[in-house]
Scaffold this active site. Sequence first.
Site, PDB file in Angstrom:
ATOM      1  N   VAL A 125       0.859  -1.190   0.000  1.00 44.66           N
ATOM      2  CA  VAL A 125       0.000   0.000   0.000  1.00 44.66           C
ATOM      3  C   VAL A 125       0.893   1.236   0.000  1.00 44.66           C
ATOM      4  CG1 VAL A 125      -1.810   1.277   1.216  1.00 44.66           C
ATOM      5  CG2 VAL A 125      -1.770  -1.226   1.338  1.00 44.66           C
ATOM      6  N   GLU A 153      -1.037   1.691 -16.735  1.00 42.01           N
ATOM      7  CA  GLU A 153      -0.732   0.329 -17.144  1.00 42.01           C
ATOM      8  C   GLU A 153      -0.839   0.286 -18.669  1.00 42.01           C
ATOM      9  OE1 GLU A 153       0.054  -2.398 -15.237  1.00 42.01           O
ATOM     10  OE2 GLU A 153       0.087  -1.060 -13.501  1.00 42.01           O
ATOM     11  N   LYS A 164      -5.731  -2.591  -2.234  1.00 39.86           N
ATOM     12  CA  LYS A 164      -5.047  -1.846  -1.169  1.00 39.86           C
ATOM     13  C   LYS A 164      -6.011  -1.536  -0.027  1.00 39.86           C
ATOM     14  CE  LYS A 164      -1.770   0.077  -4.471  1.00 39.86           C
ATOM     15  NZ  LYS A 164      -1.462   1.198  -5.364  1.00 39.86           N
TER      16      LYS A 164
END
Length: 377
Positions: free
Chosen positions: A167, A225, A240
Site C-alpha cells: 500500500v 498500465e 489496497k
Amino acid sequence: MKSIPIILLGCGGVGRQLLQHIISCRSIHSKQGIVIKVVGVSDSTSLLVSDDIMLTGMEDEFLTAICHAKSAGSPLKFLLNQSGHCQLFTEKEAVEKIVAIASSLGGTTGLAVVDCSASGETIDVLKQVSSLGSCVVLANKKPLTCAIEDFEKLAFHFRRIRFESTVGAGLPVIASVTRVISSGDPISRIVGSLSGTLGYVMSELEDGKAFSEIVRAAKSLGYTEPDPRDDLSGMDVARKGLILARLLGWRINLTDIKIESLYLSEFGPDSMSMEDFLAKGLSQLDEKLKERVAIASLKGNVLRYVCVIQDSRCNVGIQELPKDSALGRLRGSDNVVEIYSRCYEKSPLVIQGAGAGNDTTAAGVLADIIDLQDLFA
Ligand SMILES: NC(=O)c1ccc[n+]([C@@H]2O[C@H](COP(=O)([O-])OP(=O)(O)OC[C@H]3O[C@@H](n4cnc5c(N)ncnc54)[C@H](OP(=O)(O)O)[C@@H]3O)[C@@H](O)[C@H]2O)c1
Ligand SMILES: *[C@@H]1O[C@H](CO)[C@@H](O)[C@H](O)[C@H]1NC(C)=O
Ligand SMILES: *[C@@H]1O[C@H](CO)[C@@H](O)[C@H](O)[C@H]1NC(C)=O
C-alpha cells in the site's frame, strides 16, 4: 555479522530493483553488522537455488547477471550455465525446495521469503514457509487479498510478516496504521488516494480538461498500465483498501468492496479492444465527469478517486472532498492517506508522497527485510 538469508519470488521491475539495492547497500549493511544472503531467486517458470545456502548465497556478480538477463527478457533457467554453484527447480519441485530450505533455516538462522511476483499462486508456499518459522515480506498484494482464511494464516505470525510496499509503495502507511492500532487508539476512518494514475487523472479533471484527453495523455506519458482500464477499473485500489481494512481486523473479502469503475462495463476488455476503447469508449464519461466536477466545485469541494474505510464499509470510487484537506490539496500522482482516530480526530494523521515505482517499492521491501533482523541468528 548477522546473516539474513532470503529467497526472492519474482524478478520483474521490483524484484530486480531489490537485488540492485541489496548489492549497492552492502557497505551500509556491513557497518550495521548485517549481511543479506540471496539463496534463491524465482520467476514464473523456475527457481534458481545457490548450492551453499548455509554459507555465502549467490555472488553479487551473478545477481547482476540475473538482473541483466531478466530485463532482456530471458527466463532464469537460461542462467544455470553461468554459475557453477546453482541448481534449477521447476513447478512442484520448486515449491518443495523452498519448503525444504524453510525447514532447515526457518527455525535456526532464519529465512525471509520475499514475494515480488504479481501472482496469486504464491500463497500456498508462503503459508507453508510461514508455518515453518520463516519470515515473509510482500510487495505482491494478491496473497493478502484472496481468501480471508489465507490472510489470517499469514497475519497470525504478525512478528514475522511485513507488507509495507503493498500500500503506497515505500510510504509508511501500514506501519502508521499498525502503530495507531497498537497504541489502543481506535481508528474511525481511513481515506486514501492510492493510485498515482487516478490521482493524476482527478487533479487534471479539476483543471477543466476532458477525461478522455487526460487518460490518453497519461497513457502516452507512461503513467498508466499498458491497458489503462487496469487502472480505471479501481481493482488495484480495492486490493489496497482491502489490505487496510483487514489490518483493522475486518473479516471482509474483495467482493464486499463497492468499486466504482471509470469505464462503462460494456467497454471492458472482454468486449472491446484497447484501441477502440481509447478512441471511442473513453469519451463516453467526459460529460458526466465534467458535470460532477462543476457540482462539487460549487460546494467548495473537489473530486478524488479514493478508498474510504469507515463504519464497517469499504468503498472505492469518486468522492467529493473539501478543497481544504490533505486529499483536496493533492496534485499530480502522489499518494495521500488520511487516518482518523480518537487522537487524530479533527486533524488526521496524513502520509503523502510518491506511491509507486520500482525504486520506492523495492526500497520499502528492503526496509521491511532489515526491520526483521532481530529474528535472524
Ligand atoms: N511497480 C510498482 O510500482 C509496484 C508498487 C507496489 C506494489 N507492486 C507490486 O509488486 C509486485 C511486482 O511488481 P513488478 O512491477 O515487478 O511486476 P512484473 O514486472 O510483472 O514482475 C513480476 C515477476 O513475477 C514473476 N512471477 C510470475 N508468477 C510467478 C510465480 N508463480 N512465482 C514466482 N514468480 C512469478 C514474473 O516472472 P516472469 O519474469 O517469468 O514473467 C516476473 O519476474 C506486483 O505484485 C505489484 O503489484 C508494484
Ligand atoms: C519498472 O520496471 C519495468 C521493468 O523493468 C519497466 O518497464 C518500468 O518502466 C519500470 N517503471 C518505472 C516507473 O520505472
Ligand atoms: C469471504 O470468503 C470466504 C471464503 O474464502 C468465506 O468463507 C466468507 O464467508 C466470506 N466472507 C464474507 C463476509 O463474505
